[in-house]
Design a protein around this motif. Structure first.
Motif, PDB file in Angstrom:
ATOM      1  N   THR A   1      50.507  21.994  26.231  1.00  0.00           N
ATOM      2  CA  THR A   1      51.054  21.677  24.906  1.00  0.00           C
ATOM      3  C   THR A   1      49.995  21.877  23.820  1.00  0.00           C
ATOM      4  O   THR A   1      50.296  22.354  22.722  1.00  0.00           O
ATOM      5  CB  THR A   1      51.589  20.234  24.888  1.00  0.00           C
ATOM      6  OG1 THR A   1      52.601  20.098  25.902  1.00  0.00           O
ATOM      7  CG2 THR A   1      52.194  19.884  23.535  1.00  0.00           C
TER       8      THR A   1
ATOM      9  N   GLU B   1      42.673  11.258  28.130  1.00  0.00           N
ATOM     10  CA  GLU B   1      43.890  10.498  27.845  1.00  0.00           C
ATOM     11  C   GLU B   1      43.697   8.981  27.945  1.00  0.00           C
ATOM     12  O   GLU B   1      44.243   8.237  27.141  1.00  0.00           O
ATOM     13  CB  GLU B   1      45.010  10.897  28.821  1.00  0.00           C
ATOM     14  CG  GLU B   1      45.623  12.265  28.565  1.00  0.00           C
ATOM     15  CD  GLU B   1      44.993  13.353  29.415  1.00  0.00           C
ATOM     16  OE1 GLU B   1      43.871  13.141  29.922  1.00  0.00           O
ATOM     17  OE2 GLU B   1      45.602  14.417  29.570  1.00  0.00           O
TER      18      GLU B   1
ATOM     19  N   MET C   1      43.629   8.424  12.875  1.00  0.00           N
ATOM     20  CA  MET C   1      44.953   8.496  12.272  1.00  0.00           C
ATOM     21  C   MET C   1      45.479   7.074  12.091  1.00  0.00           C
ATOM     22  O   MET C   1      45.150   6.200  12.891  1.00  0.00           O
ATOM     23  CB  MET C   1      45.884   9.308  13.157  1.00  0.00           C
ATOM     24  CG  MET C   1      45.637  10.799  12.985  1.00  0.00           C
ATOM     25  SD  MET C   1      45.942  11.742  14.504  1.00  0.00           S
ATOM     26  CE  MET C   1      44.409  11.442  15.379  1.00  0.00           C
TER      27      MET C   1
ATOM     28  N   MET D   1      47.550   3.897  12.549  1.00  0.00           N
ATOM     29  CA  MET D   1      48.373   3.391  13.646  1.00  0.00           C
ATOM     30  C   MET D   1      49.048   2.127  13.129  1.00  0.00           C
ATOM     31  O   MET D   1      48.400   1.107  12.941  1.00  0.00           O
ATOM     32  CB  MET D   1      47.497   3.070  14.866  1.00  0.00           C
ATOM     33  CG  MET D   1      46.652   4.233  15.392  1.00  0.00           C
ATOM     34  SD  MET D   1      47.619   5.540  16.199  1.00  0.00           S
ATOM     35  CE  MET D   1      48.331   4.617  17.544  1.00  0.00           C
TER      36      MET D   1
ATOM     37  N   ALA E   1      50.441  -0.172  19.541  1.00  0.00           N
ATOM     38  CA  ALA E   1      49.509   0.609  20.355  1.00  0.00           C
ATOM     39  C   ALA E   1      48.340   1.086  19.505  1.00  0.00           C
ATOM     40  O   ALA E   1      48.410   1.102  18.270  1.00  0.00           O
ATOM     41  CB  ALA E   1      50.231   1.794  20.977  1.00  0.00           C
ATOM     42  N   ASP E   2      47.251   1.451  20.179  1.00  0.00           N
ATOM     43  CA  ASP E   2      46.066   1.858  19.432  1.00  0.00           C
ATOM     44  C   ASP E   2      45.768   3.347  19.549  1.00  0.00           C
ATOM     45  O   ASP E   2      44.779   3.815  19.012  1.00  0.00           O
ATOM     46  CB  ASP E   2      44.845   1.033  19.858  1.00  0.00           C
ATOM     47  CG  ASP E   2      44.524   1.208  21.330  1.00  0.00           C
ATOM     48  OD1 ASP E   2      45.192   2.027  21.995  1.00  0.00           O
ATOM     49  OD2 ASP E   2      43.614   0.531  21.817  1.00  0.00           O
ATOM     50  N   SER E   3      46.612   4.079  20.240  1.00  0.00           N
ATOM     51  CA  SER E   3      46.313   5.504  20.379  1.00  0.00           C
ATOM     52  C   SER E   3      47.585   6.323  20.521  1.00  0.00           C
ATOM     53  O   SER E   3      48.655   5.808  20.835  1.00  0.00           O
ATOM     54  CB  SER E   3      45.420   5.744  21.608  1.00  0.00           C
ATOM     55  OG  SER E   3      46.142   5.473  22.791  1.00  0.00           O
ATOM     56  N   LEU E   4      47.422   7.620  20.276  1.00  0.00           N
ATOM     57  CA  LEU E   4      48.509   8.579  20.431  1.00  0.00           C
ATOM     58  C   LEU E   4      48.306   9.351  21.727  1.00  0.00           C
ATOM     59  O   LEU E   4      47.205   9.412  22.262  1.00  0.00           O
ATOM     60  CB  LEU E   4      48.490   9.569  19.263  1.00  0.00           C
ATOM     61  CG  LEU E   4      48.822   9.011  17.891  1.00  0.00           C
ATOM     62  CD1 LEU E   4      48.394  10.000  16.807  1.00  0.00           C
ATOM     63  CD2 LEU E   4      50.310   8.716  17.775  1.00  0.00           C
ATOM     64  N   ASN E   5      49.347   9.960  22.196  1.00  0.00           N
ATOM     65  CA  ASN E   5      49.231  10.943  23.273  1.00  0.00           C
ATOM     66  C   ASN E   5      48.221  12.023  22.841  1.00  0.00           C
ATOM     67  O   ASN E   5      48.144  12.371  21.663  1.00  0.00           O
ATOM     68  CB  ASN E   5      50.622  11.533  23.525  1.00  0.00           C
ATOM     69  CG  ASN E   5      50.576  12.817  24.310  1.00  0.00           C
ATOM     70  OD1 ASN E   5      50.374  13.897  23.748  1.00  0.00           O
ATOM     71  ND2 ASN E   5      50.756  12.728  25.604  1.00  0.00           N
TER      72      ASN E   5
ATOM     73  N   ALA F   1      47.998  15.252  23.275  1.00  0.00           N
ATOM     74  CA  ALA F   1      48.541  16.482  22.684  1.00  0.00           C
ATOM     75  C   ALA F   1      49.088  16.201  21.282  1.00  0.00           C
ATOM     76  O   ALA F   1      48.973  17.036  20.382  1.00  0.00           O
ATOM     77  CB  ALA F   1      49.644  17.055  23.581  1.00  0.00           C
ATOM     78  N   VAL F   2      49.663  15.023  21.099  1.00  0.00           N
ATOM     79  CA  VAL F   2      50.171  14.635  19.782  1.00  0.00           C
ATOM     80  C   VAL F   2      49.007  14.467  18.801  1.00  0.00           C
ATOM     81  O   VAL F   2      49.056  14.958  17.669  1.00  0.00           O
ATOM     82  CB  VAL F   2      51.010  13.341  19.884  1.00  0.00           C
ATOM     83  CG1 VAL F   2      51.160  12.679  18.526  1.00  0.00           C
ATOM     84  CG2 VAL F   2      52.376  13.638  20.499  1.00  0.00           C
TER      85      VAL F   2
ATOM     86  N   ALA G   1      47.699  17.710  17.649  1.00  0.00           N
ATOM     87  CA  ALA G   1      48.615  18.404  16.743  1.00  0.00           C
ATOM     88  C   ALA G   1      48.580  17.802  15.343  1.00  0.00           C
ATOM     89  O   ALA G   1      48.565  18.533  14.343  1.00  0.00           O
ATOM     90  CB  ALA G   1      50.037  18.364  17.305  1.00  0.00           C
ATOM     91  N   VAL G   2      48.568  16.487  15.264  1.00  0.00           N
ATOM     92  CA  VAL G   2      48.541  15.838  13.947  1.00  0.00           C
ATOM     93  C   VAL G   2      47.244  16.212  13.222  1.00  0.00           C
ATOM     94  O   VAL G   2      47.243  16.547  12.032  1.00  0.00           O
ATOM     95  CB  VAL G   2      48.702  14.306  14.097  1.00  0.00           C
ATOM     96  CG1 VAL G   2      48.481  13.595  12.766  1.00  0.00           C
ATOM     97  CG2 VAL G   2      50.093  13.974  14.655  1.00  0.00           C
TER      98      VAL G   2
END
Lengths: 270, 270
Positions: A138, A224, A242, A244, A248-252, A254-255, A258-259
């Motif tokens: 991804t 991850e 970013m 939040m 939760a404290d984190s993104l995936n 791949a996300v 991308a952001v």
């Protein structure tokens, strides 16, 4: 449409079928320097990128899609081999309940760090100890979308030429450079030229939109589960996070890539 | 640390173990109204969201992590059951090579569309015919991160309570509302109140940063392979697209949702 040059294989125990199946495993891919890609869409992306399969597998006794005919012709023209076999064997090779009807074997094409022209693109993605092949693919796909030059894999990442990563890349494995390097080698190479190393981290209050990114920007994404090691963060030119807004404290991974990548692209195109 | 109230299970053929295993399948989840969540991180998110397992499974003869002790205490306090069993049985339940050491069974908690308070959040995510559980879970996780109210699933989507979706959500399955509705019901409900329906599409030249999003914004993402049906696009208040600088024409569905959602959030926080 049966072509006289095709080879027909009817048995599961055929050595070529066994070899194809073995390429699902990393050690066999490494030894052979080949990998599997499945599906008309991805094989068409490969052809558009000038890559033809060494070996193409199609289903016997069915009319090929016009795009598949093009791939077959290109395979023959480049000296490759075309095999036709049963749907059952393709399904076994694919390991999916809805198998793709076309499979190609390609030479893998890792890029050496030293061969990367960092000024060929304004954005480079860098991932550290990435574990999930879907995330890796991804990220390649996103890299293609934002016009990145490629993906640099740091430390022990999942194999970018695994079937799952290739599938998730939707063909970007054929258009993006993919390099692999241990961290010290990467840092040495990076600091031998221009480039801003940007780490995403929980250990900063700096908003990712508050930074003016400098080209070429190297966007560093951590593992991850663990994120980036502390000394890797310390080596970055800037750490950003970013917003939040939830629990939760984190993104995936791949996300997050991308952001970040779209923010860099958006700044450039303004 | 063995607790007298725990029940010990040693056999694979135990009915409770069989029931647990059956919850990996959608039809059994539907019938029981329960689903599985695995791992300390996700179970802790659940507890923080006020959700306790009906049934908790831990490994026998090992000291629990302090967070796991809290979950066990909460399970007992809420009248739930705690089972201790062998690592081999947990591994079989988990189906992963590195199984999580703690598994919970929770009541599923779908939200009826009619029960959604659309003004409770400025952003709602809407996915149509989503096929990949990892994408679905990742979209939930992103929803939590951007402060979305929840995820509305249109038409035939993959089950949000599948093990893979729950895992990818990293606990957001417990904090985000999840509603499911056929398209006509969704549109009727949407148009009965305020809300801007924004579709991501290839069939427009409107840049996603050129639109001022109005709250509440409903971000509509189409199926991974087909995108949105034409009449669904026609029903949107605005269609937008993200810049695509490379060879491919689309992003991964979870990535597209995230890039859109962060744009909406960024406009709001300016």
């Amino acid at each position: 449409m049966s072509s006289p040059e095709r080879r027909q294989i009817t048995g599961f125990s055929n050595p070529t079928i066994k070899r194809l199946k073995s390429l699902r495993e990393k050690k066999h891919r490494k030894r052979e320097g080949h990998f599997l890609a499945e599906g008309l869409r991805i094989l068409t992306e490969a052809l558009d990128a000038g890559k033809t399969p060494k070996l193409l597998v199609v289903i016997e006794d069915t009319d090929l899609h016009p795009l598949a005919e093009k791939i077959e012709a290109a395979t023959f023209a480049a000296g490759g081999e075309v095999i036709e076999t049963s749907e059952a064997i393709i399904a076994k090779l694919s390991g999916k309940s809805n198998p793709q009807s076309i499979i190609g074997i390609y030479e893998d094409h890792p890029t050496a760090l030293a061969d990367i022209d960092r000024n060929a693109s304004d954005i480079w993605l860098v991932a550290q100890a990435l574990r999930d092949p879907g995330n890796l693919g991804t990220i390649l796909r996103t890299g293609d979308a934002v016009g990145a030059g490629g993906l640099i894999l740091i430390d022990d990442c999942v194999d970018p030429f695994s079937v799952e990563a290739v599938r998730a890349s939707m063909g970007a494995i054929f258009t993006q450079h993919v390099a692999q390097a241990p961290w010290p080698d990467f840092i040495d190479w990076l600091r031998s030229g221009t480039g801003q190393l940007v780490g995403t981290s929980l250990n900063t209050d700096k908003d990712y939109q508050a930074v003016r990114y400098e080209a070429p920007t190297f966007l560093l994404i951590g593992n991850e589960a663990q994120g980036l090691p502390q000394d890797y963060e310390a080596a970055c030119d800037v750490l950003v996070k970013m917003p939040m807004m939830g629990k939760a404290d984190s993104l995936n991974a791949a996300v997050a890539s991308a952001v970040m990548a779209y923010e860099v692209l958006n700044q450039r195109r303004k």
